[in-house]
Design a protein around this motif. Structure first.
Motif, short mmCIF file in Angstrom:
data_model
loop_
_atom_site.label_atom_id
_atom_site.label_comp_id
_atom_site.label_asym_id
_atom_site.label_seq_id
_atom_site.Cartn_x
_atom_site.Cartn_y
_atom_site.Cartn_z
N HIS A 171 0.89 -1.16 0.00
CA HIS A 171 0.00 0.00 0.00
C HIS A 171 0.93 1.21 0.00
CE1 HIS A 171 -3.46 -2.51 0.84
NE2 HIS A 171 -2.70 -3.15 1.71
N ALA A 172 0.57 2.22 -0.77
CA ALA A 172 1.45 3.38 -0.90
C ALA A 172 0.64 4.66 -0.81
CB ALA A 172 2.19 3.33 -2.24
N GLU A 173 1.30 5.71 -0.39
CA GLU A 173 0.74 7.06 -0.39
C GLU A 173 1.38 7.78 -1.57
OE1 GLU A 173 -1.62 8.33 1.81
OE2 GLU A 173 -1.77 6.24 2.46
N LEU A 174 0.63 7.94 -2.65
CA LEU A 174 1.15 8.50 -3.89
C LEU A 174 0.24 9.63 -4.37
CD1 LEU A 174 1.83 5.11 -5.72
CD2 LEU A 174 3.50 6.51 -4.48
N GLU A 175 0.82 10.50 -5.17
CA GLU A 175 0.04 11.59 -5.78
C GLU A 175 -1.03 10.97 -6.69
OE1 GLU A 175 -1.08 15.38 -6.05
OE2 GLU A 175 0.67 14.72 -4.91
N PRO A 176 -2.30 11.30 -6.48
CA PRO A 176 -3.33 10.72 -7.33
C PRO A 176 -3.39 11.38 -8.71
CG PRO A 176 -4.31 12.26 -5.80
CD PRO A 176 -2.84 12.18 -5.45
N ASP A 177 -3.90 10.65 -9.70
CA ASP A 177 -4.11 11.22 -11.02
C ASP A 177 -5.20 12.27 -11.00
OD1 ASP A 177 -2.14 9.69 -12.26
OD2 ASP A 177 -3.53 8.04 -12.68
N ASN A 178 -6.20 12.04 -10.17
CA ASN A 178 -7.32 12.97 -10.07
C ASN A 178 -7.22 13.70 -8.74
OD1 ASN A 178 -9.83 14.25 -9.90
ND2 ASN A 178 -10.82 12.63 -11.08
N PRO A 179 -7.18 15.03 -8.75
CA PRO A 179 -7.01 15.77 -7.49
C PRO A 179 -8.16 15.61 -6.50
CG PRO A 179 -7.35 17.28 -9.35
CD PRO A 179 -7.23 15.90 -9.92
N ILE A 180 -9.28 15.03 -6.92
CA ILE A 180 -10.36 14.80 -5.95
C ILE A 180 -10.08 13.59 -5.06
CG2 ILE A 180 -12.06 15.84 -7.50
CD1 ILE A 180 -13.23 13.00 -7.91
N ASP A 181 -9.08 12.78 -5.44
CA ASP A 181 -8.75 11.57 -4.69
C ASP A 181 -7.70 11.83 -3.62
OD1 ASP A 181 -10.48 9.77 -6.08
OD2 ASP A 181 -9.05 9.74 -7.74
N ASP A 182 -7.70 10.98 -2.60
CA ASP A 182 -6.64 11.02 -1.61
C ASP A 182 -5.42 10.25 -2.15
OD1 ASP A 182 -7.19 8.28 -1.28
OD2 ASP A 182 -8.48 8.63 0.45
N ARG A 183 -4.44 10.03 -1.33
CA ARG A 183 -3.17 9.45 -1.78
C ARG A 183 -3.11 7.92 -1.66
NH1 ARG A 183 1.03 12.86 -2.51
NH2 ARG A 183 2.52 11.35 -1.68
N ARG A 184 -4.17 7.26 -1.20
CA ARG A 184 -4.13 5.82 -0.98
C ARG A 184 -4.07 5.04 -2.30
NH1 ARG A 184 -8.84 3.89 0.41
NH2 ARG A 184 -9.82 5.71 -0.52
N HIS A 185 -3.06 4.20 -2.41
CA HIS A 185 -2.89 3.34 -3.58
C HIS A 185 -2.56 1.92 -3.14
CE1 HIS A 185 -2.60 7.16 -5.70
NE2 HIS A 185 -2.66 6.50 -6.84
N HIS A 186 -3.00 0.97 -3.95
CA HIS A 186 -2.54 -0.41 -3.83
C HIS A 186 -1.46 -0.57 -4.91
CE1 HIS A 186 -5.85 -1.17 -1.22
NE2 HIS A 186 -6.78 -1.18 -2.17
N VAL A 187 -0.46 -1.37 -4.58
CA VAL A 187 0.63 -1.61 -5.53
C VAL A 187 0.63 -3.09 -5.89
CG1 VAL A 187 3.11 -1.41 -5.96
CG2 VAL A 187 1.96 0.27 -4.48
#
Length: 179
Positions: free
Chosen positions: A155-171
């Motif tokens: 799980h990563a905290e990354l800049e989202p593609d859409n600014p409405i999203d938070d930073r949560r990502h699955h890798v």
């Protein structure tokens, strides 16, 4: 049958239409004017960028887009991923979309990802793995990756593609198949 070809400028109107579709726009958040599409896809179409934009064709008809690149060609993304995991030197990544909403939810995306990986392994003999971050809320996308054989590794905290999203990502990751 799934086939692949590099995106060319004649595909830009199709890409603009796909990028404007609500099911794509939600996650790609991309400008769709002719100028924006030329700006963002033109360098790859002219082979001036290290990434590759590929059109997926199903039975000869355009189905979707897959972008692929080596992580090391974009060091800013490697640095952003560094707190989460070490990206191997010959790791690649993909981004993808299915253009027509009528093709969503039918298993075609999983077929597209599997085919994209086969095409990647065949075309990049030096690629050791594929690592794909996906926003945690994009359930359809990460489920498609899982069905195609990728494994959630972090799980990563990354800049989202859409600014409405938070930073949560699955890798997700898949290693090159062994013979």
């Amino acid at each position: 049958m799934m086939t692949w070809r590099h995106v060319t400028p004649r595909d830009f109107p199709l890409l603009a239409r796909w990028l404007a579709a609500p099911h794509v726009a939600r996650w790609w958040n991309h400008e769709t004017s002719a100028e924006a599409v030329e700006r963002d896809f033109g360098p790859s179409a002219r082979r001036e960028e290290p990434n590759e934009d590929l059109l997926a064709l199903l039975d000869g008809l355009p189905l979707g887009l897959v972008q692929r690149s080596f992580w090391h060609d974009y060091p800013e993304y490697v640095r952003e991923m560094a707190p989460t995991m070490t990206v191997p030197p010959r790791a690649m990544t993909i981004d993808y979309l299915i253009g027509d909403v009528a093709d969503v939810g039918r298993g075609i995306g999983t077929r597209m990802i599997r085919s994209a990986l086969e095409h990647l392994w065949a075309g990049h003999g030096d690629a050791e793995c594929v690592i794909v971050p996906v926003h945690a809320d994009n359930i359809a996308s990460w489920r498609m990756l899982e069905k195609a054989g990728l494994i959630r590794v972090a799980h990563a905290e990354l800049e989202p593609d859409n600014p409405i999203d938070d930073r949560r990502h699955h890798v997700y990751r898949v290693d090159r198949p062994t013979a």
